[in-house]
Write an enzyme that holds these catalytic residues in place. Structure first.
Site, PDB file in Angstrom:
ATOM      1  N   ALA A   1       0.751  -1.229   0.166  1.00 28.43           N
ATOM      2  CA  ALA A   1      -0.085  -0.127   0.099  1.00 28.43           C
ATOM      3  C   ALA A   1       0.806   1.496   0.029  1.00 28.43           C
ATOM      4  O   ALA A   1       0.463   2.466  -0.533  1.00 28.43           O
ATOM      5  CB  ALA A   1      -0.861   0.110   1.262  1.00 28.43           C
TER       6      ALA A   1
ATOM      7  N   LYS B   1      -3.542   4.296  -3.983  1.00 29.64           N
ATOM      8  CA  LYS B   1      -4.560   3.289  -4.299  1.00 29.64           C
ATOM      9  C   LYS B   1      -5.459   2.785  -3.376  1.00 29.64           C
ATOM     10  O   LYS B   1      -6.616   2.597  -3.904  1.00 29.64           O
ATOM     11  CB  LYS B   1      -3.720   2.313  -5.123  1.00 29.64           C
ATOM     12  CG  LYS B   1      -2.930   2.773  -6.303  1.00 29.64           C
ATOM     13  CD  LYS B   1      -2.281   1.856  -7.300  1.00 29.64           C
ATOM     14  CE  LYS B   1      -1.269   2.411  -8.202  1.00 29.64           C
ATOM     15  NZ  LYS B   1      -0.199   3.181  -7.623  1.00 29.64           N
TER      16      LYS B   1
ATOM     17  N   CYS C   1       4.747   0.327 -12.274  1.00 31.07           N
ATOM     18  CA  CYS C   1       5.126   1.694 -12.622  1.00 31.07           C
ATOM     19  C   CYS C   1       6.237   1.559 -13.660  1.00 31.07           C
ATOM     20  O   CYS C   1       7.106   2.403 -13.574  1.00 31.07           O
ATOM     21  CB  CYS C   1       4.988   3.094 -11.816  1.00 31.07           C
ATOM     22  SG  CYS C   1       6.149   2.905 -10.520  1.00 31.07           S
TER      23      CYS C   1
END
Length: 405
Positions: free
Chosen positions: A233, A238, A354
């Site tokens: 997290a 998100k 990413c």
């Protein structure tokens, strides 16, 4: 453009901390901007933008200035002089600025601009890796786009407002935003502004989150009342999006190995009015093993090279070493193998990074599906997002489903 000595010196100080002391660019810029309270928005903008641009093109400017690391202070001024000449800015008559051969600088720039690794300022190993992984055409387009400054994109917090209401609220505060087609919660700022000082931010009406990143939580297809686990997290960008999609109903367990990041998530959750988030620090394997077979949805936003977001973190190019790729892909495999067990049969899982290279993305998913842990999983869909095609950060996301036994 009139140059102010104290602003240029602040840029040099920042570059010394980033290049020589190996500090993170975003933290350094924040620190340097606090040097003088009298600096206005334009002054602060000059320092931040110049610093980031020089970090982005470090290799090009150093090559033209004919300087090598570690950079002395005169070296940094020579690099800055190269930046100024290429920007068409008249050099000041300061003792720190040596007589600068402007024609030679422009000639050298024209020569180096023909070679991608200099033009786009990337280390040899990254240039070779990405060309091999993506192909010359895609990598050339991608790195050019990743060298452009990132736009400010907001995500509407639907626990508190709608996109249109947020847009009006920000306009009342003097901030113009535009909706982005295909991204239902996103607003783009045509001109940069400090959104963190707005009442809208303090009230938790939005978070700053790139448009590509906003697709990850949406892909997980969460429903109110479910048990959802965000396994990596971090500070919770998100997780906050998932809480809004769940309408604060159900249980959202946000796990991370860094307790400091989860503290930041708690603070953000309070501001957002996200009440169903339960942070859990992973201080032993027991934390996630207790959850095996219990979750309706699992998000694995895996640690990665960050090659898709180097326009936001340009110093990543210079900090990362070749051996990191092998290390991080091993970590990703281990995370997928362990955290996928949290999902119950019939549940859905998203694996995301990413990054833009297949070694961290579809190769990992294929490897997982062929492993013992992935036997009961099926790939439903995947998205490969490239900055050169979307205009936003480079991302990868795969939706997998665990078969009902």
């Amino acid at each position: 453009m009139k140059l102010h000595r104290n602003l240029v010196f602040a840029v040099i100080d920042a570059l010394n901390l980033i290049f020589n002391e190996k500090e993170y660019a975003d933290k350094v810029v924040q620190k340097v901007l606090r040097f003088d309270k009298r600096w206005g928005a334009r002054d602060r903008g000059f320092i931040a933008e110049t610093t980031y641009e020089m970090v982005r093109y470090k290799r090009l400017y150093a090559e033209i200035a004919d300087v090598r690391e570690p950079f002395s202070r005169p070296d940094l001024f020579r690099m800055w002089a190269v930046w100024a000449v290429l920007k068409g800015i008249a050099l000041p008559d300061w003792k720190q600025i040596e007589p600068t051969p402007e024609r030679r600088i422009k000639g050298k720039f024209d020569e180096l601009s023909k070679i991608r690794k200099y033009r786009e300022a990337v280390p040899d190993w990254i240039d070779e890796l990405c060309e091999k992984s993506l192909g010359e055409k895609l990598w050339t387009a991608e790195i050019a786009k990743l060298n452009e400054p990132a736009e400010v994109i907001l995500r509407t917090n639907t626990l508190k407002t709608t996109r249109e209401s947020l847009r009006k609220a920000l306009l009342d505060e003097g901030i113009v935003t535009e909706p982005i087609k295909g991204y239902p919660l996103a607003l783009r700022l045509p001109e940069r502004a400090n959104v963190f000082v707005t009442e809208s931010f303090k009230k938790g009406l939005f978070e700053v989150q790139d448009a590509s990143s906003q697709l990850v939580a949406a892909m997980l297809d969460v429903k109110p009342g479910q048990r959802v686990v965000d396994t990596c997290a971090g500070a919770g960008g998100k997780s906050l999006h998932l809480a809004a999609l769940m309408e604060n109903k159900g249980q959202l367990i946000a796990m991370d190995i860094y307790g400091s990041k989860l503290k930041e998530l708690k603070r953000r959750a309070r501001r957002n009015g996200a009440h169903n988030i339960e942070p859990r620090e992973i201080d032993s394997t027991k934390v996630f093993k207790k959850l095996y077979g219990s979750a309706d949805r699992v998000l694995i936003d895996a640690p990665c090279t960050g090659l898709g977001v180097i326009r936001r973190n340009p110093d990543t190019k210079w900090k990362m070493q070749p051996e990191f790729l092998e290390k991080i892909t091993k970590t990703q495999r281990e995370i997928l193998g362990s955290y996928s067990k949290i999902l119950k049969p019939g549940g859905k899982m998203v694996y995301a990074t990413c990054s833009i290279i297949p070694q961290e993305n579809n190769d990992q998913v294929k490897s997982f599906l062929s492993s013992e842990e992935g036997t009961d999983f099926a790939l439903i869909s995947e998205k490969k997002i490239y900055a050169s095609k979307s205009g936003f950060d480079g991302f990868y996301m795969a939706l997998l489903e665990k078969k009902l036994v």
